[in-house]
Design a protein around this motif. Structure first.
Motif, short mmCIF file in Angstrom:
data_model
loop_
_atom_site.label_atom_id
_atom_site.label_comp_id
_atom_site.label_asym_id
_atom_site.label_seq_id
_atom_site.Cartn_x
_atom_site.Cartn_y
_atom_site.Cartn_z
N GLN A 83 42.92 -7.43 37.34
CA GLN A 83 41.58 -7.46 37.91
C GLN A 83 41.66 -7.60 39.42
N VAL A 84 41.13 -6.63 40.13
CA VAL A 84 41.13 -6.61 41.58
C VAL A 84 40.12 -7.64 42.10
N ASP A 85 40.44 -8.26 43.27
CA ASP A 85 39.48 -9.18 43.90
C ASP A 85 38.12 -8.52 44.03
N ASN A 86 37.09 -9.30 43.90
CA ASN A 86 35.69 -8.84 44.01
C ASN A 86 35.29 -7.86 42.92
N SER A 87 36.00 -7.86 41.81
CA SER A 87 35.57 -7.06 40.65
C SER A 87 35.06 -8.01 39.58
N SER A 88 34.25 -7.48 38.69
CA SER A 88 33.63 -8.33 37.65
C SER A 88 33.84 -7.72 36.28
N ILE A 89 34.01 -8.59 35.31
CA ILE A 89 34.02 -8.19 33.89
C ILE A 89 32.85 -8.94 33.27
N ILE A 90 31.78 -8.21 32.96
CA ILE A 90 30.54 -8.83 32.52
C ILE A 90 30.27 -8.44 31.07
N LEU A 91 30.47 -9.38 30.15
CA LEU A 91 30.20 -9.11 28.74
C LEU A 91 28.71 -9.18 28.44
N THR A 92 28.03 -10.06 29.15
CA THR A 92 26.58 -10.17 29.01
C THR A 92 26.01 -10.68 30.33
N GLY A 93 24.74 -10.58 30.51
CA GLY A 93 24.12 -10.95 31.78
C GLY A 93 23.78 -12.42 31.89
N ALA A 94 23.47 -12.83 33.12
CA ALA A 94 23.11 -14.22 33.41
C ALA A 94 21.88 -14.65 32.62
N ALA A 95 20.89 -13.78 32.51
CA ALA A 95 19.66 -14.14 31.79
C ALA A 95 19.95 -14.45 30.32
N ALA A 96 20.79 -13.64 29.69
CA ALA A 96 21.12 -13.88 28.28
C ALA A 96 21.90 -15.18 28.10
N LEU A 97 22.82 -15.46 29.02
CA LEU A 97 23.57 -16.72 28.94
C LEU A 97 22.67 -17.93 29.15
N ASN A 98 21.76 -17.85 30.12
CA ASN A 98 20.83 -18.96 30.36
C ASN A 98 19.94 -19.20 29.15
N LYS A 99 19.49 -18.13 28.53
CA LYS A 99 18.66 -18.27 27.33
C LYS A 99 19.44 -18.94 26.20
N LEU A 100 20.68 -18.55 26.05
CA LEU A 100 21.53 -19.13 25.02
C LEU A 100 21.77 -20.62 25.28
N LEU A 101 21.98 -20.96 26.54
CA LEU A 101 22.24 -22.36 26.90
C LEU A 101 20.97 -23.20 26.95
N GLY A 102 19.82 -22.55 27.04
CA GLY A 102 18.56 -23.28 27.07
C GLY A 102 18.19 -23.85 28.42
N ARG A 103 18.92 -23.48 29.46
CA ARG A 103 18.60 -23.93 30.82
C ARG A 103 19.21 -22.96 31.82
N GLU A 104 18.76 -23.06 33.07
CA GLU A 104 19.24 -22.18 34.13
C GLU A 104 20.60 -22.68 34.65
N VAL A 105 21.66 -22.05 34.23
CA VAL A 105 23.00 -22.39 34.68
C VAL A 105 23.51 -21.31 35.63
N TYR A 106 23.29 -20.06 35.28
CA TYR A 106 23.77 -18.92 36.06
C TYR A 106 22.61 -18.31 36.85
N THR A 107 22.86 -18.02 38.12
CA THR A 107 21.83 -17.42 38.97
C THR A 107 22.04 -15.92 39.18
N CYS A 108 23.27 -15.42 38.90
CA CYS A 108 23.54 -14.00 39.04
C CYS A 108 24.62 -13.57 38.04
N ASN A 109 24.79 -12.28 37.89
CA ASN A 109 25.75 -11.75 36.92
C ASN A 109 27.20 -11.85 37.35
#
Length: 111
Positions: A83-109
């Protein structure tokens, strides 16, 4: 009429002539590169080949930009990921993770 219209737009269309005067459309391959069936079919083929090769050879993937959704799953099918610096591996988005966790933990993907 639908067959002739699709052909005129530049799409590659395969059809069979049935009943002497009707076309039965069997395949539509878009002229533009989009997130269509063709890309999902290719991803499925890559997944199958990677899974078959997993126990025979070293399987590696390189992420140089952003791998999202099916692309992120394909990366993980291999034994190693570069994985090169500044690259991302995103299995799901921040909104879906926050919904799963029940609170705002992630602000971006990219977190």
């Amino acid at each position: 009429e639908d067959y002739l219209e699709l052909q005129s737009k530049g799409d590659v269309v395969r059809a069979e002539l049935v009943n002497g005067n009707q076309y039965k459309i069997t395949d539509i391959i878009g002229a533009a590169n989009d997130l269509g069936v063709e890309n999902l079919a290719a991803a499925g083929m890559i997944a199958g080949e990677t899974a078959k090769a997993y126990n025979s050879i070293v399987t590696m993937s390189m992420v140089s930009a952003r791998a999202i959704g099916i692309g992120a799953y394909l990366v993980r099918l291999g034994q190693r990921v570069v994985q090169v610096d500044n690259s991302s591996i995103i299995l799901t988005g921040a909104a879906a993770l926050n919904k799963l966790l029940g609170r705002e933990v992630y602000t971006c993907n990219t977190q």
